[in-house]
Design an enzyme around this catalytic site. Structure first.
Site, PDB file in Angstrom:
ATOM      1  N   SER A   1       0.515  -1.511  -0.053  1.00 26.17           N
ATOM      2  CA  SER A   1       0.592   0.227   0.018  1.00 26.17           C
ATOM      3  C   SER A   1       0.727   1.354   0.036  1.00 26.17           C
ATOM      4  CB  SER A   1      -1.206   0.273   1.278  1.00 26.17           C
ATOM      5  OG  SER A   1      -0.320   0.189   2.346  1.00 26.17           O
TER       6      SER A   1
ATOM      7  N   HIS B   1      -2.003  -2.281  -6.159  1.00 24.06           N
ATOM      8  CA  HIS B   1      -2.879  -2.139  -4.833  1.00 24.06           C
ATOM      9  C   HIS B   1      -4.237  -2.485  -4.377  1.00 24.06           C
ATOM     10  CE1 HIS B   1      -3.250   0.877  -1.118  1.00 24.06           C
ATOM     11  NE2 HIS B   1      -3.453  -0.933  -0.644  1.00 24.06           N
TER      12      HIS B   1
END
Length: 285
Positions: free
Chosen positions: A119, A140
């Site tokens: 992330s 992501h």
């Protein structure tokens, strides 16, 4: 690009969701973790997630079982040799991710893309552990991966245009909306915006300006967010937020991203969110 089998490394919350998502959309999945118990927990979570869809009439019991049948759980990383693309979803530990990518680089076929679900961390650093940095990128997903529509496709310094386009195409095949992050910066887009909001919310709480409940209510009703900052941090993991803030502070060399003392105290006390039964809120009551 002809992707039929997706490898997922890591059967935690994000890896489970990504594997389930891929299987729901007709892909064969190889799900790898280091211990059988983590794999069984992942399969149980998928079963529970899909059971809600069965109860609502959105899928049949047979469709649920067919989805589970498309998933091959394994403790052997070498099984990724069968994958057409691999998505890494291990814990946010940069050295561990580099080790995983170095091993995958030796296992998978020559042109296979290696994607990371990190992330916040540097795609360029992770790619440096391989001999194919042009075929490494960020992919992501957001939690829960089965429901959240966004995927950030993130370039490393050497990621090729072809790799980016293939991952955007794959994201759409997984019923997601991809966006391209053109530069490898900490936190990409969403976390770069969200983390300062978390910090300010915690400071408001520390200063006694308002309660956690009222700050959450202000954000949900005043900004129309689906979750307030404290509910969201408890859901995602208070410890993860702390780690990302410390990473931002180090990478940007900017004290604006320094984690507030209250956040550190919660983690020291083991109050790391819903998974521990307590975070900013107490879930044991």
């Amino acid at each position: 690009m002809n992707i039929k089998t997706i490898g997922v490394v890591g059967a935690g919350s994000m890896g489970t969701g990504i594997a389930n998502l891929a299987a729901l959309n007709g892909f064969n999945v190889i799900l790898r973790d280091i211990d059988e118990k983590y794999l069984q927990n992942a399969l149980n979570r998928m079963d529970k997630f899909m059971e809600k869809s069965v109860a609502r009439g959105k899928m049949t019991e047979e469709q649920k079982q067919q989805t589970l049948d498309r998933i091959k759980p394994t403790t052997k990383l070498n099984d990724m040799v069968e994958a057409d693309v691999v998505i890494e979803a291990v814990i946010e530990d940069l050295e561990l991710k580099k080790e995983v990518f170095s091993q995958l680089d030796e296992i998978v076929k020559e042109n296979v893309i290696l994607a990371t679900n990190t992330s916040s961390m540097s795609i360029t650093v992770i790619a440096s552990a391989t001999k194919r940095p042009d075929r490494v990128a960020g992919m992501h997903f957001f939690n829960p991966a089965q429901l959240m529509k966004l995927v950030e496709v993130v370039r490393g310094y050497e990621t090729s245009d072809e790799t980016v386009e293939e991952l955007k195409t794959l994201s759409k095949a997984l019923t997601k909306e991809p966006i391209e992050v053109k530069k490898d910066v900490p936190g990409f887009i969403v976390n770069r915006i969200m983390i300062p909001q978390f910090i300010e919310a915690i400071k408001l709480l520390e200063e006694g300006v308002a309660s956690a409940e009222d700050i959450d209510k202000a954000v949900t009703l005043g900004l129309n967010y689906p979750m307030g900052p404290f509910t969201l941090q408890d859901y995602a993991g208070v410890d993860i937020g702390l780690y990302v803030m410390e990473y931002f502070k180090q990478e940007f060399n900017d004290n604006r991203f320094a984690p507030p003392l209250l956040l550190k105290q919660l983690v020291r006390a083991g109050r790391v969110g819903q998974k521990a039964g307590a975070g900013f809120y107490d879930y044991n009551k």
